[in-house]
Scaffold this active site. Structure first.
Site, PDB file in Angstrom:
ATOM      1  N   LYS A 179     -10.574  66.640  29.100  1.00 56.04           N
ATOM      2  CA  LYS A 179     -10.411  68.074  28.810  1.00 56.04           C
ATOM      3  C   LYS A 179     -11.732  68.851  28.927  1.00 56.04           C
ATOM      4  CE  LYS A 179      -6.276  67.683  25.934  1.00 56.04           C
ATOM      5  NZ  LYS A 179      -5.626  68.006  24.673  1.00 56.04           N
ATOM      6  N   GLY A 223     -12.731  67.895  15.845  1.00 55.36           N
ATOM      7  CA  GLY A 223     -12.814  67.451  17.242  1.00 55.36           C
ATOM      8  C   GLY A 223     -12.191  68.485  18.171  1.00 55.36           C
ATOM      9  N   GLY A 224     -11.825  68.045  19.366  1.00 57.76           N
ATOM     10  CA  GLY A 224     -11.285  68.949  20.384  1.00 57.76           C
ATOM     11  C   GLY A 224     -10.015  69.653  19.947  1.00 57.76           C
ATOM     12  N   MET A 273      -0.845  66.815  13.701  1.00 59.92           N
ATOM     13  CA  MET A 273      -0.784  66.986  15.167  1.00 59.92           C
ATOM     14  C   MET A 273      -0.320  65.704  15.862  1.00 59.92           C
ATOM     15  SD  MET A 273      -3.938  69.295  16.392  1.00 59.92           S
ATOM     16  CE  MET A 273      -4.328  70.883  15.671  1.00 59.92           C
TER      17      MET A 273
HETATM   18  P1  NDP Z   1     -11.393  63.877  18.666  1.00 60.86           P
HETATM   19  O1  NDP Z   1     -11.705  62.454  18.967  1.00 60.86           O
HETATM   20  O2  NDP Z   1     -12.081  64.962  19.412  1.00 60.86           O
HETATM   21  O3  NDP Z   1     -11.663  64.157  17.087  1.00 60.86           O
HETATM   22  C1  NDP Z   1     -11.182  63.279  16.126  1.00 60.86           C
HETATM   23  C2  NDP Z   1     -11.353  63.905  14.749  1.00 60.86           C
HETATM   24  O4  NDP Z   1     -10.676  63.066  13.794  1.00 60.86           O
HETATM   25  C3  NDP Z   1     -12.804  64.014  14.276  1.00 60.86           C
HETATM   26  O5  NDP Z   1     -12.935  65.194  13.526  1.00 60.86           O
HETATM   27  C4  NDP Z   1     -12.971  62.760  13.390  1.00 60.86           C
HETATM   28  O6  NDP Z   1     -13.924  62.912  12.377  1.00 60.86           O
HETATM   29  C5  NDP Z   1     -11.595  62.693  12.762  1.00 60.86           C
HETATM   30  N1  NDP Z   1     -11.206  61.342  12.308  1.00 60.86           N
HETATM   31  C6  NDP Z   1     -10.994  60.249  13.079  1.00 60.86           C
HETATM   32  N2  NDP Z   1     -10.611  59.204  12.311  1.00 60.86           N
HETATM   33  C7  NDP Z   1     -10.588  59.639  11.026  1.00 60.86           C
HETATM   34  C8  NDP Z   1     -10.268  59.034   9.772  1.00 60.86           C
HETATM   35  N3  NDP Z   1      -9.900  57.758   9.699  1.00 60.86           N
HETATM   36  N4  NDP Z   1     -10.324  59.802   8.661  1.00 60.86           N
HETATM   37  C9  NDP Z   1     -10.689  61.101   8.739  1.00 60.86           C
HETATM   38  N5  NDP Z   1     -11.012  61.733   9.894  1.00 60.86           N
HETATM   39  C10 NDP Z   1     -10.955  61.008  11.022  1.00 60.86           C
HETATM   40  O7  NDP Z   1      -9.819  63.982  18.825  1.00 60.86           O
HETATM   41  P2  NDP Z   1      -8.985  65.322  19.158  1.00 60.86           P
HETATM   42  O8  NDP Z   1      -9.512  66.412  18.305  1.00 60.86           O
HETATM   43  O9  NDP Z   1      -8.920  65.523  20.617  1.00 60.86           O
HETATM   44  O10 NDP Z   1      -7.505  64.920  18.700  1.00 60.86           O
HETATM   45  C11 NDP Z   1      -7.150  64.796  17.327  1.00 60.86           C
HETATM   46  C12 NDP Z   1      -5.707  64.397  17.224  1.00 60.86           C
HETATM   47  O11 NDP Z   1      -4.852  65.461  17.643  1.00 60.86           O
HETATM   48  C13 NDP Z   1      -5.386  63.193  18.112  1.00 60.86           C
HETATM   49  O12 NDP Z   1      -4.792  62.219  17.309  1.00 60.86           O
HETATM   50  C14 NDP Z   1      -4.431  63.736  19.144  1.00 60.86           C
HETATM   51  O13 NDP Z   1      -3.424  62.789  19.457  1.00 60.86           O
HETATM   52  C15 NDP Z   1      -3.812  64.942  18.449  1.00 60.86           C
HETATM   53  N6  NDP Z   1      -3.399  65.974  19.408  1.00 60.86           N
HETATM   54  C16 NDP Z   1      -2.077  66.300  19.468  1.00 60.86           C
HETATM   55  C17 NDP Z   1      -1.626  67.246  20.349  1.00 60.86           C
HETATM   56  C18 NDP Z   1      -0.158  67.579  20.407  1.00 60.86           C
HETATM   57  O14 NDP Z   1       0.257  68.232  21.367  1.00 60.86           O
HETATM   58  N7  NDP Z   1       0.617  67.200  19.409  1.00 60.86           N
HETATM   59  C19 NDP Z   1      -2.546  67.948  21.276  1.00 60.86           C
HETATM   60  C20 NDP Z   1      -3.932  67.568  21.107  1.00 60.86           C
HETATM   61  C21 NDP Z   1      -4.320  66.599  20.218  1.00 60.86           C
HETATM   62  P3  NDP Z   1     -15.507  62.628  12.652  1.00 60.86           P
HETATM   63  O15 NDP Z   1     -16.046  63.883  13.263  1.00 60.86           O
HETATM   64  O16 NDP Z   1     -16.056  62.341  11.314  1.00 60.86           O
HETATM   65  O17 NDP Z   1     -15.580  61.444  13.591  1.00 60.86           O
END
Ligand code: NDP
Length: 273
Positions: free
Chosen positions: A66, A130-131, A215
């Site tokens: 992305k 995140g994204g 999500m």
């Molecule tokens: P990123 O990898 O960019 O970000 C992940 C985020 O999750 C970070 O803020 C990270 O925190 C946090 N995180 C990961 N593991 C844990 C945990 N065990 N406890 C607490 N926080 C945690 O991912 P994206 O932002 O791209 O995606 C996030 C989710 O959204 C994904 O699961 C994706 O499948 C879903 N999504 C769904 C969509 C839909 O259409 N339904 C569309 C886009 C995304 P830290 O910064 O501390 O690492």
């Protein structure tokens, strides 16, 4: 010949996008084919260029491309520029590539139109930085919540995000361990559910009429949805967001807005069968 579209990613095999767009095309009478396109991790640009050189009309972009798609696009919509990420590429008449990000709009339309929940004047908590959280911020702010708080496992990332978006609207930010309660809507934009984990959250997070949105989606309730249900909180997963973002992309490409509900209902049946 039918117009050609695809979802590009790596991996991409799991993607439900072909099912969704094929259903939209059947519903609206649009003549198109939609496929999955696996791009090698080191040659996203080449894969995109080949697809459009061969007559492709539009792409959905998924993990992990992305941000690369954002850099590749010739022009960006405001929400894609703000998110710094593109999930939809549109091939323009002059051969220019427009990048958009429809994820946040899909989220908001699912919450508002499918679930019938209100965001305006509500206290909203966004978990994750995140994204997906980035993409959600502008569409959420456009709904005028009374408060928008971003909480992330790594607090500094939440604060940086709030800082970056501060000219779009007021928001606060911090770590998960600093969370206080009283939220009307808690949106889990973290990927914790993907790893079958629940972020460490206080039980008093919700108001008595509070709601939870994850999500992530799946055949079974995600850990976050399950936790919310155990607290007696109404909760939904992100399948409607997925269909909603696809509907926005379809409209950009074809100029026709498909109906989301029948496709969402069919997809839910397939997923839980
Ligand atoms: P990123 O990898 O960019 O970000 C992940 C985020 O999750 C970070 O803020 C990270 O925190 C946090 N995180 C990961 N593991 C844990 C945990 N065990 N406890 C607490 N926080 C945690 O991912 P994206 O932002 O791209 O995606 C996030 C989710 O959204 C994904 O699961 C994706 O499948 C879903 N999504 C769904 C969509 C839909 O259409 N339904 C569309 C886009 C995304 P830290 O910064 O501390 O690492």
């Amino acid at each position: 010949m039918s117009d050609h579209y695809a979802v590009i990613g790596n991996p991409v095999d799991h993607s439900l996008s072909p099912q969704i767009h094929t259903a939209f095309a059947a519903q609206t009478g649009e003549d198109l084919v939609y496929e999955k396109l696996l791009a090698p991790l080191d040659s996203f640009t080449e894969s995109v260029q080949t697809f459009f050189a061969e007559g492709g009309r539009g792409l959905n972009v998924t993990v992990p491309f992305k941000i690369e798609a954002c850099e590749l696009a010739d022009a960006l919509t405001e929400r894609a520029a703000a998110a710094g990420a593109v999930n939809t590429l549109v091939y323009g008449e002059s051969g220019n590539l427009l990048g958009d990000n429809t994820d946040g709009a899909g989220l908001v339309s699912d919450i508002r139109n499918n679930l019938g929940w209100t965001i305006q004047d509500k206290r909203v908590l966004l978990l994750g930085a995140g994204g997906a959280a980035r993409g959600a911020l502008l569409p959420l702010l456009a709904e005028h919540p009374s408060q928008l708080h971003i909480a992330n496992r790594t607090a500094a990332k939440a604060c940086q995000l709030a800082d970056e978006f501060s000219h779009y609207g007021a928001m606060t930010a911090g770590g998960l361990d600093q969370l206080c309660g009283g939220f009307d809507l808690v949106i889990n934009a973290s990927s914790a559910s993907l790893g079958n984990q629940l972020p460490p959250l206080p039980e008093h997070l919700f108001t008595s009429t509070g709601r939870a949105y994850d999500m992530v989606y799946g055949a079974k309730p995600t850990p976050f949805v399950h936790w919310a249900h155990e607290l007696g909180v109404e909760a939904a997963d992100g399948l409607g967001m997925l269909v909603g973002q696809a509907a926005e992309a379809f409209c950009l490409w074809r100029g026709v807005k498909p109906r989301v509900e029948p496709v969402l209902a069919q997809l839910r049946r397939t997923l839980t069968a």
